[in-house]
Design an enzyme around this catalytic site. Structure first.
Site, PDB file in Angstrom:
ATOM      1  NE  ARG A  75       1.604  30.891   2.723  1.00 43.17           N
ATOM      2  CZ  ARG A  75       2.262  30.700   3.877  1.00 43.17           C
ATOM      3  NH1 ARG A  75       1.752  29.944   4.828  1.00 43.17           N
ATOM      4  NH2 ARG A  75       3.430  31.277   4.077  1.00 43.17           N
ATOM      5  NE  ARG A 144      -0.055  27.058   8.705  1.00 42.91           N
ATOM      6  CZ  ARG A 144       1.056  27.802   8.702  1.00 42.91           C
ATOM      7  NH1 ARG A 144       1.742  27.973   7.598  1.00 42.91           N
ATOM      8  NH2 ARG A 144       1.477  28.381   9.808  1.00 42.91           N
ATOM      9  CE  LYS A 209       4.382  27.411  10.576  1.00 42.40           C
ATOM     10  NZ  LYS A 209       5.450  27.989   9.745  1.00 42.40           N
ATOM     11  CE  LYS A 211       4.300  24.238   7.070  1.00 40.64           C
ATOM     12  NZ  LYS A 211       5.594  24.794   6.657  1.00 40.64           N
ATOM     13  CB  CYS A 432      12.519  30.946   1.486  1.00 37.25           C
ATOM     14  SG  CYS A 432      13.751  32.046   2.204  1.00 37.25           S
ATOM     15  CB  CYS A 438      10.416  37.024   5.069  1.00 43.99           C
ATOM     16  SG  CYS A 438      10.387  35.922   6.497  1.00 43.99           S
ATOM     17  CB  CYS A 477      15.917  32.977   8.720  1.00 40.79           C
ATOM     18  SG  CYS A 477      14.287  32.217   8.914  1.00 40.79           S
ATOM     19  CB  CYS A 481      10.319  28.879   3.998  1.00 44.40           C
ATOM     20  SG  CYS A 481       9.746  29.531   5.569  1.00 44.40           S
TER      21      CYS A 481
HETATM   22 FE1  SRM Z   1       7.533  29.260   5.896  1.00 42.84          FE
HETATM   23  C1  SRM Z   1       7.278  31.417   8.481  1.00 42.84           C
HETATM   24  C2  SRM Z   1       7.220  31.786   3.716  1.00 42.84           C
HETATM   25  C3  SRM Z   1       7.090  27.007   3.449  1.00 42.84           C
HETATM   26  C4  SRM Z   1       8.824  26.814   7.935  1.00 42.84           C
HETATM   27  N1  SRM Z   1       7.232  31.253   6.076  1.00 42.84           N
HETATM   28  C5  SRM Z   1       7.115  31.958   7.248  1.00 42.84           C
HETATM   29  C6  SRM Z   1       6.680  33.400   6.981  1.00 42.84           C
HETATM   30  C7  SRM Z   1       5.195  33.442   7.007  1.00 42.84           C
HETATM   31  C8  SRM Z   1       7.312  34.457   7.913  1.00 42.84           C
HETATM   32  C9  SRM Z   1       6.504  34.836   9.140  1.00 42.84           C
HETATM   33  O1  SRM Z   1       6.196  33.965   9.974  1.00 42.84           O
HETATM   34  O2  SRM Z   1       6.210  36.004   9.279  1.00 42.84           O
HETATM   35  C10 SRM Z   1       7.247  33.555   5.556  1.00 42.84           C
HETATM   36  C11 SRM Z   1       6.563  34.602   4.689  1.00 42.84           C
HETATM   37  C12 SRM Z   1       7.534  35.202   3.709  1.00 42.84           C
HETATM   38  C13 SRM Z   1       6.886  36.090   2.738  1.00 42.84           C
HETATM   39  O3  SRM Z   1       7.164  37.314   2.754  1.00 42.84           O
HETATM   40  O4  SRM Z   1       6.114  35.609   1.899  1.00 42.84           O
HETATM   41  C14 SRM Z   1       7.217  32.119   5.066  1.00 42.84           C
HETATM   42  N2  SRM Z   1       7.091  29.383   3.978  1.00 42.84           N
HETATM   43  C15 SRM Z   1       7.090  30.519   3.226  1.00 42.84           C
HETATM   44  C16 SRM Z   1       6.959  30.212   1.748  1.00 42.84           C
HETATM   45  C17 SRM Z   1       6.157  31.237   0.981  1.00 42.84           C
HETATM   46  C18 SRM Z   1       8.367  30.064   1.155  1.00 42.84           C
HETATM   47  C19 SRM Z   1       8.459  30.089  -0.341  1.00 42.84           C
HETATM   48  O5  SRM Z   1       9.264  30.904  -0.820  1.00 42.84           O
HETATM   49  O6  SRM Z   1       7.781  29.321  -1.019  1.00 42.84           O
HETATM   50  C20 SRM Z   1       6.319  28.808   1.832  1.00 42.84           C
HETATM   51  C21 SRM Z   1       4.817  28.842   1.893  1.00 42.84           C
HETATM   52  C22 SRM Z   1       4.235  27.462   1.886  1.00 42.84           C
HETATM   53  C23 SRM Z   1       2.720  27.446   1.828  1.00 42.84           C
HETATM   54  O7  SRM Z   1       2.207  27.624   0.727  1.00 42.84           O
HETATM   55  O8  SRM Z   1       2.096  27.193   2.854  1.00 42.84           O
HETATM   56  C24 SRM Z   1       6.853  28.329   3.182  1.00 42.84           C
HETATM   57  N3  SRM Z   1       7.810  27.252   5.749  1.00 42.84           N
HETATM   58  C25 SRM Z   1       7.682  26.536   4.603  1.00 42.84           C
HETATM   59  C26 SRM Z   1       8.299  25.251   4.752  1.00 42.84           C
HETATM   60  C27 SRM Z   1       8.426  24.193   3.664  1.00 42.84           C
HETATM   61  C28 SRM Z   1       7.244  23.277   3.609  1.00 42.84           C
HETATM   62  O9  SRM Z   1       6.291  23.402   4.370  1.00 42.84           O
HETATM   63  O10 SRM Z   1       7.276  22.378   2.763  1.00 42.84           O
HETATM   64  C29 SRM Z   1       8.824  25.208   6.042  1.00 42.84           C
HETATM   65  C30 SRM Z   1       9.690  24.061   6.639  1.00 42.84           C
HETATM   66  C31 SRM Z   1       8.899  22.854   6.952  1.00 42.84           C
HETATM   67  C32 SRM Z   1       8.324  22.963   8.321  1.00 42.84           C
HETATM   68  O11 SRM Z   1       7.264  23.538   8.473  1.00 42.84           O
HETATM   69  O12 SRM Z   1       8.981  22.495   9.263  1.00 42.84           O
HETATM   70  C33 SRM Z   1       8.500  26.469   6.661  1.00 42.84           C
HETATM   71  N4  SRM Z   1       7.927  29.129   7.894  1.00 42.84           N
HETATM   72  C34 SRM Z   1       8.484  28.059   8.524  1.00 42.84           C
HETATM   73  C35 SRM Z   1       8.688  28.394   9.911  1.00 42.84           C
HETATM   74  C36 SRM Z   1       9.273  27.457  11.016  1.00 42.84           C
HETATM   75  C37 SRM Z   1       8.188  26.660  11.643  1.00 42.84           C
HETATM   76  C38 SRM Z   1       8.639  25.945  12.882  1.00 42.84           C
HETATM   77  O13 SRM Z   1       8.416  24.744  12.993  1.00 42.84           O
HETATM   78  O14 SRM Z   1       9.220  26.596  13.774  1.00 42.84           O
HETATM   79  C39 SRM Z   1       8.259  29.727  10.070  1.00 42.84           C
HETATM   80  C40 SRM Z   1       8.286  30.572  11.360  1.00 42.84           C
HETATM   81  C41 SRM Z   1       7.180  30.258  12.302  1.00 42.84           C
HETATM   82  O15 SRM Z   1       6.234  29.540  12.004  1.00 42.84           O
HETATM   83  O16 SRM Z   1       7.290  30.750  13.423  1.00 42.84           O
HETATM   84  C42 SRM Z   1       7.788  30.162   8.778  1.00 42.84           C
HETATM   85 FE1  SF4 Z   2      11.394  34.039   5.866  1.00 45.08          FE
HETATM   86 FE2  SF4 Z   2      13.122  32.387   6.983  1.00 45.08          FE
HETATM   87 FE3  SF4 Z   2      10.979  31.422   5.743  1.00 45.08          FE
HETATM   88 FE4  SF4 Z   2      12.898  32.463   4.320  1.00 45.08          FE
HETATM   89  S1  SF4 Z   2      13.105  30.649   5.632  1.00 45.08           S
HETATM   90  S2  SF4 Z   2      10.715  32.916   4.087  1.00 45.08           S
HETATM   91  S3  SF4 Z   2      13.648  34.095   5.617  1.00 45.08           S
HETATM   92  S4  SF4 Z   2      10.958  32.632   7.578  1.00 45.08           S
END
Ligand code: SRM
Ligand code: SF4
Length: 558
Positions: A75, A144, A209, A211, A432, A438, A477, A481
C-alpha cells in the site's frame, strides 16, 4: 494505561524488532517458503505490506498437500491521495510487472497492489522508490496515510488545507531507516543509531493503528468522524482561520464482543496557527501512546483510551503537553459526502474530472478498458490524479486548453458514458476488498457488491427512488474497512453469503447507523429493502433522506 506484565505479543515483537528490522532480511533469503517468519509478518506492516494468501485456492492446494499460495499486498503513502501523471504511469508498470495488475484505490485515498510473490517485493519497492513513491507507515501501529477532502474545485483554499496532509504525514513519520536499509539496500547504518532515536514512537510505537483525516466543510467526503483524529477546516471570509479538532473516531467492532464498538469522533476544540495545530496533533498521539491499552489489541484504539480517560481528561492531558489551551470549537456544517462526478473548474481556472470507479478497482475488462484509458490520459502529461475516500479518481489540474484532449480520450474509451450511466445507488456505494486476499473476510465485499446493487436498483426504481443519494456500503467482516457503520445502509459480512443489515446513519456522516437485522442472505436483504423503500416512499417527510427517515421510524423509537 496497560499492565506492563500483560503486554500483547505484538508489543514484544515491536520492541524486539531493532527499529522495525526484525528478521526480514533472513525471511527474504529463505527460498524454501513463499512466506516470511511469523514475527516479521507484524514488522513488515510498518513498511506498508501484508502477507496474504489466495483464499480461493486454499482447498485445492491443501488437497495437493501444497503450502498456501503466499503473496504480499503493498500500500502506498500518498497524503491526500495525490499522484502525478508520471508516478501513475510508474505504478501501472510496476503493477503489470510484479502484481496481479489490478490497481486498487482504497477508502483512504491511496492504492494497493496485490499478489506479489516474495521475490518481487524488494524489486517492487525499489521501482516505487525510483518513481519517488514509498509505502512507509501505511500499515502498522503508527500514523497511516493522511486523508484530505479531495476535490480542489470545492474551495478556493483547497491547496492551503491540502498542504496539511503532507505536513502531518512528514511530522509523524517514524525515524528508523530500516525501510531504506532492507528494501533499498542502503548501507547498514547501525553505527548511526542515534539518528534513529524516535521521541514520538520510541521503540514501542503506538498501541494500535492511527488515522487522520482533514475535511473542508461543507464536504465530508473523508468521513472525518471515523478517524482517530480529524481536522475540520474553518474558513471565514475566504480565509483559513484554523481547524476544529475531533478525536476518538473508529469503526471496528468484533461480532460477539460487546466491549468493542464503533464510535464517531468528538470535537475537543479549535486551534488557529499551523504551529498549534501540528503540536496538538503530535500530543494527541503521545497521550494515546502513553495511555492506550497495550494488552488487548481489540481495545487499543484511541476511541477506547478516550472513553476510559474521559474527553475532558484527555484534552487536559494534551493541553498540558502542548503548553496551551484549545479554543472553543467554531461553527461548521457538513452537507454532503458523495463525490461530485464529471467536469468541474476551480477558482484558478483548472479543470477536474471525477470518474466513477466501481469499488476502486482499476483494470481493463470486457466492458471497459479503464486502466488503458487512464494510462493514455497520464501519457498526455496534461493532468495529475487524485484519489477520493469513496474509491474514485479525479483527473486533476487540467488547463483549459488541454481539457478537450483529455475529454476526447475519456469519450473514446467510454469513460464519460460509464460515469454518466452509473445509477446514484452504484455511485454512492463502496465495498472493501474482502475475498480472496483478505485473511479476515467472513463474506464477499467488492466481488459481490456490484451484483447486489444491480438487484437493488430495480427495487429503487419500483418506488421512483432512483434519484435519491442513498449511501450504501459493504464489508466482508465487522472491521469496517468500507465504513459501513457510517452509511445510510450498511451490509456487514457475518458468514459466506450472509450480512448484518444496518440502517439509520445520516447522509453527512455525523450519525452512526444501527444493527437492524442479523445475518441475512440475499433474498432476505432484498425483501427487507423492498419493505424499507416502500415505507420511505409513502411515509417520508419532505426532503427527508433515507438515513434520517429510517432513523426516525425504526431506530429512534426503539
Ligand atoms: Fe482495513 C484490516 C483493507 C480501510 C478497519 N484492512 C485490513 C486488512 C489489512 C486485513 C488484515 O489486517 O490482514 C485488509 C486488507 C485487505 C486486502 O486484501 O487488501 C484491509 N482497509 C482495507 C482497505 C484496502 C479497504 C478498501 O477496500 O479500500 C482500506 C485501506 C485504507 C488505506 O489506504 O489505508 C481499509 N480499514 C479501513 C477503514 C476505513 C478508513 O480508515 O477510513 C477501517 C475502519 C475505520 C477504522 O480504522 O476504525 C478499517 N482494517 C480495519 C480493521 C479494524 C481496526 C480496529 O480498530 O480494530 C482491521 C483489522 C485490524 O487492524 O486488526 C483492518
Ligand atoms: Fe477484510 Fe474485513 Fe477489512 Fe473487508 S472489512 S477488507 S473483510 S478486514
Amino acid at each position: 494505561m496497560s499492565d506492563k506484565n500483560n503486554l500483547s505479543a505484538i508489543e514484544r515483537i515491536k520492541t524486539a524488532s531493532d527499529g522495525l528490522r526484525g528478521s526480514i532480511e533472513q525471511s527474504l533469503q529463505d527460498e524454501i517458503t513463499g512466506a516470511i517468519r511469523e514475527d516479521d509478518t507484524a514488522v513488515i506492516k510498518f513498511h506498508g505490506m501484508y502477507q496474504q494468501d489466495d483464499r480461493d485456492r486454499r482447498d485445492e492446494r491443501s488437497e495437493k498437500k501444497l503450502d498456501r499460495l503466499y503473496t504480499f499486498m503493498i500500500r502506498l503513502r500518498l497524503p491526500g491521495g495525490f499522484i502525478s501523471a508520471k508516478k501513475w504511469i510508474a505504478a501501472n508498470e510496476i503493477a503489470h510487472d510484479n502484481s496481479t495488475g489490478v490497481i486498487k484505490i482504497t477508502t483512504r485515498q491511496t492504492i494497493q497492489l496485490h499478489g506479489l510473490i516474495k521475490s518481487k517485493v524488494r524489486p517492487t519497492i525499489q521501482s516505487f522508490h525510483e518513481a519517488n513513491l514509498d509505502s512507509i507507515a501505511t500499515c502498522g501501529d503508527i500514523n497511516r496515510n493522511v486523508a484530505c477532502s479531495s476535490h480542489p474545485g470545492e474551495s478556493p483554499l483547497h491547496a492551503q488545507v491540502f498542504a496539511y496532509a503532507d505536513k502531518i504525514s512528514t511530522l509523524l513519520m517514524p525515524k528508523t531507516k530500516a525501510y531504506y536499509e532492507i528494501w533499498l539496500e542502503d548501507e547498514k547504518i547501525a553505527e548511526k543509531k542515534e539518528e534513529e532515536i524516535d521521541p514520538l514512537y520510541q521503540d514501542r510505537y503506538l498501541p494500535r493503528k492511527f488515522k487522520i483525516g482533514i475535511a473542508i466543510p461543507p464536504n465530508n467526503d473523508v468521513d472525518l468522524f471515523t478517524n482517530d483524529l480529524g481536522l475540520i477546516a474553518i474558513i471565514e471570509n475566504n480565509e483559513l482561520k484554523g481547524f476544529n479538532i475531533a478525536i476518538g473516531g473508529g469503526l471496528s467492532t468484533t461480532h460477539g464482543n460487546a466491549q468493542t464498538y464503533a464510535r464517531l469522533g468528538t470535537v475537543i476544540g479549535f486551534a488557529d496557527t499551523e504551529e498549534k495545530v501540528l503540536k496538538t496533533i503530535y500530543e494527541v498521539l503521545t497521550v494515546q501512546r502513553d495511555f492506550g491499552n497495550r494488552s488487548d489489541r481489540k481495545l487499543a484504539r484511541l476511541k477506547y483510551t478516550l472513553d476510559n480517560m474521559g474527553v475532558d481528561k484527555y484534552r487536559e492531558e494534551v493541553e498540558s503537553r502542548t503548553g496551551f489551551k484549545l479554543e472553543p470549537a467554531r461553527p461548521y456544517e457538513f452537507t454532503q459526502r458523495s463525490d461530485r462526478y464529471g467536469w468541474m473548474q476551480n477558482k484558478a481556472g483548472l479543470w477536474y474530472y471525477t470518474l466513477f470507479i466501481e469499488n476502486g478497482r482499476v483494470l481493463d475488462d470486457e466492458k471497459l478498458a479503464l486502466k488503458t484509458a487512464l494510462l493514455e490520459v497520464a501519457r498526455t502529461d496534461k493532468s495529475n490524479f487524485l484519489f477520493t475516500s469513496n474509491q474514485n479518481m479525479i483527473i486533476s489540474d487540467v488547463a483549459d486548453a488541454d481539457k478537450e484532449t483529455i475529454n476526447e480520450i475519456l469519450a473514446r474509451f467510454k469513460i464519460l458514458e460509464h460515469t454518466d450511466a452509473a445509477s446514484n445507488a452504484r455511485k454512492n456505494s463502496i465495498a472493501c476488498v474482502a475475498l480472496p486476499t483478505c485473511p479476515l473476510a467472513l463474506a464477499e465485499g467488492q466481488r459481490y457488491m456490484p451484483t447486489l446493487i444491480s438487484k437493488i436498483e430495480p427495487i429503487l426504481a419500483k418506488y421512483q427512488l432512483n434519484d435519491e443519494d442513498i449511501i450504501m456500503r459493504m464489508t466482508g467482516c465487522p472491521n469496517g474497512c468500507a465504513r459501513p457503520y457510517a452509511a445510510e445502509i450498511g451490509f456487514v459480512g457475518t458468514a459466506p453469503g450472509h450480512y448484518n443489515l444496518h440502517i439509520g446513519g445520516d447522509n453527512e456522516g455525523e450519525r452512526l447507523n444501527t444493527l437492524y437485522k442479523e445475518s441475512l442472505d440475499e433474498t432476505a436483504i432484498l425483501n427487507e429493502l423492498d419493505g424499507l423503500f416502500a415505507a420511505f416512499k409513502t411515509e417520508r417527510k419532505e426532503k427527508e433522506s433515507f438515513g434520517d427517515f429510517s432513523y426516525r421510524k425504526y431506530v429512534a423509537t426503539v
